[in-house]
Motif scaffolding. Structure first.
Motif, PDB file in Angstrom:
ATOM      1  N   UNK A  68      25.594  38.282  52.721  1.00 10.28           N
ATOM      2  CA  UNK A  68      26.427  38.036  51.557  1.00 10.28           C
ATOM      3  C   UNK A  68      26.102  38.985  50.432  1.00 10.28           C
ATOM      4  N   UNK A  69      26.345  38.503  49.229  1.00 12.08           N
ATOM      5  CA  UNK A  69      26.122  39.306  48.025  1.00 12.08           C
ATOM      6  C   UNK A  69      24.866  38.803  47.325  1.00 12.08           C
ATOM      7  N   UNK A  70      23.967  39.722  47.003  1.00 17.55           N
ATOM      8  CA  UNK A  70      22.772  39.399  46.238  1.00 17.55           C
ATOM      9  C   UNK A  70      22.868  40.071  44.868  1.00 17.55           C
ATOM     10  N   UNK A  71      22.517  39.322  43.839  1.00 14.92           N
ATOM     11  CA  UNK A  71      22.388  39.908  42.503  1.00 14.92           C
ATOM     12  C   UNK A  71      20.898  40.130  42.235  1.00 14.92           C
ATOM     13  N   UNK A  72      20.541  41.352  41.908  1.00 17.67           N
ATOM     14  CA  UNK A  72      19.137  41.657  41.639  1.00 17.67           C
ATOM     15  C   UNK A  72      18.753  41.413  40.191  1.00 17.67           C
ATOM     16  N   UNK A  73      19.758  41.207  39.319  1.00 16.06           N
ATOM     17  CA  UNK A  73      19.482  40.977  37.898  1.00 16.06           C
ATOM     18  C   UNK A  73      20.371  39.836  37.400  1.00 16.06           C
ATOM     19  N   UNK A 317      28.565  42.308  52.582  1.00 14.67           N
ATOM     20  CA  UNK A 317      27.143  42.316  52.228  1.00 14.67           C
ATOM     21  C   UNK A 317      26.843  43.460  51.259  1.00 14.67           C
ATOM     22  N   UNK A 318      26.187  43.127  50.168  1.00 14.52           N
ATOM     23  CA  UNK A 318      25.832  44.149  49.183  1.00 14.52           C
ATOM     24  C   UNK A 318      24.815  43.582  48.208  1.00 14.52           C
ATOM     25  N   UNK A 319      24.130  44.481  47.507  1.00 18.59           N
ATOM     26  CA  UNK A 319      23.242  44.102  46.413  1.00 18.59           C
ATOM     27  C   UNK A 319      23.861  44.638  45.128  1.00 18.59           C
ATOM     28  N   UNK A 320      24.071  43.756  44.166  1.00 16.76           N
ATOM     29  CA  UNK A 320      24.674  44.119  42.892  1.00 16.76           C
ATOM     30  C   UNK A 320      23.582  44.185  41.832  1.00 16.76           C
ATOM     31  N   UNK A 321      23.483  45.306  41.162  1.00 19.11           N
ATOM     32  CA  UNK A 321      22.421  45.505  40.179  1.00 19.11           C
ATOM     33  C   UNK A 321      22.870  45.245  38.750  1.00 19.11           C
ATOM     34  N   UNK A 322      24.168  45.116  38.509  1.00 19.69           N
ATOM     35  CA  UNK A 322      24.630  44.841  37.144  1.00 19.69           C
ATOM     36  C   UNK A 322      24.146  43.465  36.694  1.00 19.69           C
ATOM     37  N   UNK A 323      23.792  43.363  35.414  1.00 17.42           N
ATOM     38  CA  UNK A 323      23.290  42.093  34.894  1.00 17.42           C
ATOM     39  C   UNK A 323      24.415  41.054  34.840  1.00 17.42           C
ATOM     40  N   UNK A 324      24.043  39.829  35.119  1.00 17.57           N
ATOM     41  CA  UNK A 324      24.985  38.710  35.077  1.00 17.57           C
ATOM     42  C   UNK A 324      24.190  37.462  34.713  1.00 17.57           C
ATOM     43  N   UNK A 351      34.318  36.970  34.617  1.00 18.84           N
ATOM     44  CA  UNK A 351      34.452  36.907  36.070  1.00 18.84           C
ATOM     45  C   UNK A 351      33.718  38.075  36.715  1.00 18.84           C
ATOM     46  N   UNK A 352      32.938  37.748  37.723  1.00 21.37           N
ATOM     47  CA  UNK A 352      32.216  38.766  38.480  1.00 21.37           C
ATOM     48  C   UNK A 352      33.017  39.245  39.690  1.00 21.37           C
ATOM     49  N   UNK A 353      34.245  38.768  39.834  1.00 24.07           N
ATOM     50  CA  UNK A 353      35.044  39.122  41.009  1.00 24.07           C
ATOM     51  C   UNK A 353      35.198  40.629  41.200  1.00 24.07           C
ATOM     52  N   UNK A 354      35.418  41.412  40.131  1.00 28.68           N
ATOM     53  CA  UNK A 354      35.520  42.860  40.352  1.00 28.68           C
ATOM     54  C   UNK A 354      34.263  43.464  40.993  1.00 28.68           C
ATOM     55  N   UNK A 355      33.085  42.956  40.601  1.00 30.09           N
ATOM     56  CA  UNK A 355      31.855  43.435  41.226  1.00 30.09           C
ATOM     57  C   UNK A 355      31.749  42.948  42.669  1.00 30.09           C
ATOM     58  N   UNK A 356      32.132  41.701  42.896  1.00 27.80           N
ATOM     59  CA  UNK A 356      31.996  41.098  44.223  1.00 27.80           C
ATOM     60  C   UNK A 356      32.928  41.751  45.240  1.00 27.80           C
ATOM     61  N   UNK A 357      34.087  42.155  44.787  1.00 23.30           N
ATOM     62  CA  UNK A 357      35.089  42.704  45.717  1.00 23.30           C
ATOM     63  C   UNK A 357      35.184  44.223  45.662  1.00 23.30           C
ATOM     64  N   UNK A 358      34.446  44.836  44.739  1.00 23.08           N
ATOM     65  CA  UNK A 358      34.500  46.288  44.635  1.00 23.08           C
ATOM     66  C   UNK A 358      35.826  46.807  44.140  1.00 23.08           C
ATOM     67  N   UNK A 359      36.541  45.997  43.364  1.00 19.98           N
ATOM     68  CA  UNK A 359      37.885  46.383  42.938  1.00 19.98           C
ATOM     69  C   UNK A 359      37.889  47.108  41.597  1.00 19.98           C
ATOM     70  N   UNK A 360      36.717  47.283  41.027  1.00 17.02           N
ATOM     71  CA  UNK A 360      36.655  47.960  39.736  1.00 17.02           C
ATOM     72  C   UNK A 360      35.456  48.898  39.730  1.00 17.02           C
ATOM     73  N   UNK A 361      35.716  50.181  39.557  1.00 17.02           N
ATOM     74  CA  UNK A 361      34.631  51.158  39.598  1.00 17.02           C
ATOM     75  C   UNK A 361      33.759  51.078  38.353  1.00 17.02           C
ATOM     76  N   UNK A 362      34.371  50.900  37.200  1.00 19.41           N
ATOM     77  CA  UNK A 362      33.608  50.846  35.960  1.00 19.41           C
ATOM     78  C   UNK A 362      33.435  49.393  35.537  1.00 19.41           C
TER      79      UNK A 362
END
Length: 592
Positions: A68-73, A317-324, A351-362
């Protein structure tokens, strides 16, 4: 017989249209995803194998993270009730009036709408199992905050984990077996019964919070385990507490595996979002990847939490480093479920959906705030300004070992201004001086539970622990002693009063009286019930919390309660022997 040509034309046309309709591809009905939100209690960032701890065995949670998706921060709050309030509302906890973990200070303001209110209004069935910790009496109770089903305990911690006294939709009941296994059983049963409709299940575990009571099957795996003694806080570590925490974490992991297997067996995994997280940092000085601080601290070690989101075949599956942070959970789930918020209070989270789905680069830069007991830290993607206004570079120094020069730092100026603005605009909403009065007789609820936690002893009566949440009253030796609950009676009427007590044989024959103004009811103590402490053989480390006993219910009688702010008083009109009863709980049942 000659058929009418017009009739023939319409018949042919009708059959043709039916044929064309039958040839259309089926349109798949869009189904709202189920949600299972699992929150552990006092489990730190470092209490999972996936985060680098070689001493704890958590294969099921690790597998969820790997697939799944892991948030590191990901950041929560330093203690339980503020984090849980932010999960419920998507808003900073000071806005909801949460300033303490006991005696009413943990209550979520009634003008706040919860995640369950929102999902229920969008057609979801809603349930919570476990530790609530955002208000015990209706209308603060989970059944009055959008949850149709509740099984667990509403207080901040519990003193016995083995078949304890719990409540089911406001009514006192007896647990069955080890509490985490029992909560999981109820959650799985609910999922099974509601598998044909969208559901939101909040599985609010209460371990590895102390007391460190561990079943033999888990303790035996860790009681002699070699544990790392070279970490940052090894000189403060209590080894048996660490071993017990790891054993409880492995039990949590086993139960998470059971929930996932249940979803899989019902073919629900492809349409269920599963979240796993903790509510604050570790409740002891143990390995935590070098992070500074533990539970109660606004530094990284106190507020950085595991946060794992799994949605089979939907989230990569991914690791997201952006703070949430915790306030982002509600808006993210709304966005992913495609539902709307019918209520008017704005959410603080995004909403963290853009990070979760990769639908937003910035991704827009943001700050995350941590607060407890007047201490505030603020962090952005690279820096933290701690509660003492020391600045740390979290990229170069994630362990906060050495503060950097502040005066010439643009980051210091920026974060100092952000902290001041947050204190003035958000923390200023928190009223620490409000009078804590406990409601009785809410119109939509049959039962009101008034635990010893919310009462006040007078005379020689003592609380069984300085930590009130699972305490009882003891040392009642004089008829001039009394107990009071400062209550607001919401509905005038008759109430059946029941006390949960213990007493020695010498107390038999004494009389217990319950009063509200001129209204009173009394009963003799006809039966001794002298209980030992429960499940003490499973304590693997010395506790601070009160021990629990086997409390016996005694119906005092029916009392008239008048609407308004009237304290309820419990007295002994006479006492036989050296000591009167010990009191754990008063239950008031509205009967008219």
């Amino acid at each position: 017989m000659v058929l009418n040509p017009k009739l023939i034309f319409h018949l042919v046309l009708g059959f043709g249209l039916l044929f064309l309709q039958s040839c259309k591809p089926e349109t798949k009905e869009i189904t709202k995803p189920n949600i299972v939100l699992i929150v552990s209690d006092d489990q730190g960032w470092g209490d999972l194998g996936i985060n680098g701890n070689p001493y704890v065995h958590t294969p099921n949670i690790d597998k969820l993270a790997e697939n799944g998706v892991q948030f590191s921060r990901f950041y929560v709050n330093p203690v339980c009730s503020p984090t849980r309030a932010e999960i419920l509302t998507g808003r900073y906890h000071p806005r909801g009036g949460v300033y303490s973990t006991s005696r009413g200070g943990e209550r979520l303001d009634l003008d706040e709408k919860t995640i369950a209110d929102i999902f229920q209004s969008n057609g979801y069935n809603t349930a919570v199992f476990g530790k609530w910790h955002n208000g015990s009496q209706p209308p603060y109770h989970p059944n009055n905050r959008g949850f149709e089903e509740y099984y667990g305990f509403a207080s901040g911690h519990w003193g016995n984990y083995f078949s304890p006294m719990l409540e089911n939709n406001g009514e006192v009941t007896q647990g069955n077996g080890f509490i985490i296994d029992d909560l999981t059983d109820h959650a799985m049963d609910y999922i099974g019964k509601n598998s044909d409709q969208p559901f939101f299940v909040y599985l609010a575990y209460n371990t590895p919070h102390s007391p460190m009571q561990v079943p033999d099957v888990w303790w035996d795996k860790y009681k002699d385990a070699a544990i790392d003694t070279t970490h940052r806080y090894a000189d403060k570590e209590k080894m048996d507490k660490t071993r017990a925490a790891y054993a409880l974490c492995e039990n949590l992991d086993w139960n998470v595996g059971r929930v996932v297997d249940k979803l899989d067996s019902l073919k629900l995994l492809e349409n269920t979002i599963v979240i796993y997280m903790s509510d604050n940092g570790p409740n002891g000085w143990r390995w935590n990847d070098g992070l500074k601080g533990i539970k109660g601290s606004t530094d990284e070690g106190g507020v950085r939490s595991p946060f794992i989101m799994y949605w089979k075949e939907t989230l990569k599956p991914q690791i997201i480093s952006q703070i949430a942070s915790t306030i982002d959970i509600l808006p993210s789930l709304m966005d992913m479920a495609g539902i709307t918020n019918p209520f008017d209070k704005p959410l603080d989270g995004v909403s963290l959906k853009p990070l979760l789905t990769g639908s937003q680069e910035e991704w827009k830069a943001r700050n995350v705030y941590s607060h407890w007991n007047g201490r505030v830290s603020v962090r952005n993607q690279n820096f933290i300004l701690d509660s003492d206004n020391q600045l740390y570079d979290l990229k170069a120094d994630p362990e906060q070992n050495q503060p950097i020069a502040q005066a010439t730092s643009a980051a210091f100026t920026e974060l100092s201004k952000a902290k001041e603005e947050w204190i003035n605009s958000v923390l200023s909403e928190l009223d620490r001086d409000r009078q804590e009065i406990f409601p009785v007789g809410y119109k939509d609820s049959k039962y009101t539970l008034l635990p010893a936690r919310d009462g006040m002893p007078h005379g020689g009566i003592e609380r069984s622990s300085i930590h009130p949440n699972s305490s009882f009253f003891t040392n009642w030796t004089s008829s001039t002693d009394s107990l009071t609950w400062d209550t607001e009676i919401l509905t005038t009427g008759k109430y059946k009063a029941t006390v949960y007590y213990t007493c020695k044989p010498s107390a038999v024959g004494a009389t217990l009286k319950l009063k509200q103004g001129a209204n009173e009811v009394s009963t003799p103590i006809n039966e001794a019930h002298d209980s030992d402490y429960l499940a003490v053989e499973y304590d693997r480390s010395p506790r601070d919390e009160s021990y629990e006993k086997d409390y016996k219910p005694l119906e005092i009688g029916v009392i008239q309660l008048d609407k308004g702010h009237h304290p309820i008083t419990m007295k002994a009109s006479e006492i036989k022997g050296p000591e009167f009863i010990e009191v754990r709980l008063l239950v008031l049942e509205r009967i008219d």
